[in-house]
Design a protein around this motif. Structure first.
Motif, PDB file in Angstrom:
ATOM      1  N   THR A   1       0.819  -1.208   0.000  1.00  0.00           N
ATOM      2  CA  THR A   1       0.000   0.000   0.000  1.00  0.00           C
ATOM      3  C   THR A   1       0.855   1.261   0.000  1.00  0.00           C
ATOM      4  O   THR A   1       2.023   1.246   0.360  1.00  0.00           O
ATOM      5  N   ASP A   2       0.201   2.359  -0.367  1.00  0.00           N
ATOM      6  CA  ASP A   2       0.870   3.655  -0.341  1.00  0.00           C
ATOM      7  C   ASP A   2       0.519   4.376   0.965  1.00  0.00           C
ATOM      8  O   ASP A   2      -0.130   3.802   1.848  1.00  0.00           O
ATOM      9  N   GLN A   3       0.899   5.620   1.082  1.00  0.00           N
ATOM     10  CA  GLN A   3       0.680   6.391   2.301  1.00  0.00           C
ATOM     11  C   GLN A   3      -0.810   6.544   2.633  1.00  0.00           C
ATOM     12  O   GLN A   3      -1.180   6.720   3.787  1.00  0.00           O
TER      13      GLN A   3
ATOM     14  N   TYR B   1      -0.709   0.352  -3.952  1.00  0.00           N
ATOM     15  CA  TYR B   1       0.073   1.147  -4.897  1.00  0.00           C
ATOM     16  C   TYR B   1      -0.199   0.645  -6.309  1.00  0.00           C
ATOM     17  O   TYR B   1      -0.192  -0.568  -6.566  1.00  0.00           O
TER      18      TYR B   1
ATOM     19  N   ASN C   1       1.636  -2.246  -8.101  1.00  0.00           N
ATOM     20  CA  ASN C   1       1.571  -3.587  -7.512  1.00  0.00           C
ATOM     21  C   ASN C   1       0.537  -4.468  -8.195  1.00  0.00           C
ATOM     22  O   ASN C   1       0.618  -5.692  -8.097  1.00  0.00           O
TER      23      ASN C   1
END
Length: 136
Positions: free
Chosen positions: A13-15, A20, A23
């Protein structure tokens, strides 16, 4: 069609806590490998037995809904087209039946030197592709 399940890890995952975008291509690769395995091969066997590789020459993802940390995803892979020297896989990413993303990858069939080669008919038959649809 072959389906596999994958649980989203935090590192995917991103922030914002959303998977993301790049991926999804990793998820596609995992499902493609499971597709090949379901047909009685491993990708390693493909390289060793036939002396060929299938590099990605085109990739596309269409995002519909975000996947998030700890989601249990189902990734479906289908060999939608097999030609003399290329193959196309289509993918669907679902969470509890909800379609999150679709996409495809196109692969060239090459030897270790990178020269385009025909796919062996035995391999096409094993993958369930039947006869090649045309040139390259």
């Amino acid at each position: 069609m072959v389906a596999m399940q994958l649980r989203v890890i935090y590192g995917d995952t991103d922030q914002m806590g959303v998977v993301y975008y790049a991926n999804y291509l990793r998820f596609f690769e995992a499902s493609r490998n499971e597709f090949i395995r379901a047909k009685g091969l491993r990708y390693r066997d493909f390289e060793e037995r036939y002396g060929l590789m299938l590099p990605v020459v085109e990739a596309s993802v269409q995002y519909r809904q975000p996947a998030r940390y700890d989601d249990l995803l189902t990734i479906e892979a289908t060999l939608s087209e097999a030609r003399r020297a290329s193959a196309r896989f289509d993918y669907r990413v679902l969470r509890e039946g909800e379609l999150l993303a679709t996409g495809h990858t196109v692969h060239a069939c090459v030897d270790p030197g990178g020269k385009v080669r025909r796919m062996p008919p035995e391999l096409l038959a094993r993958l369930g592709a039947g006869e090649p649809a045309g040139a390259a």
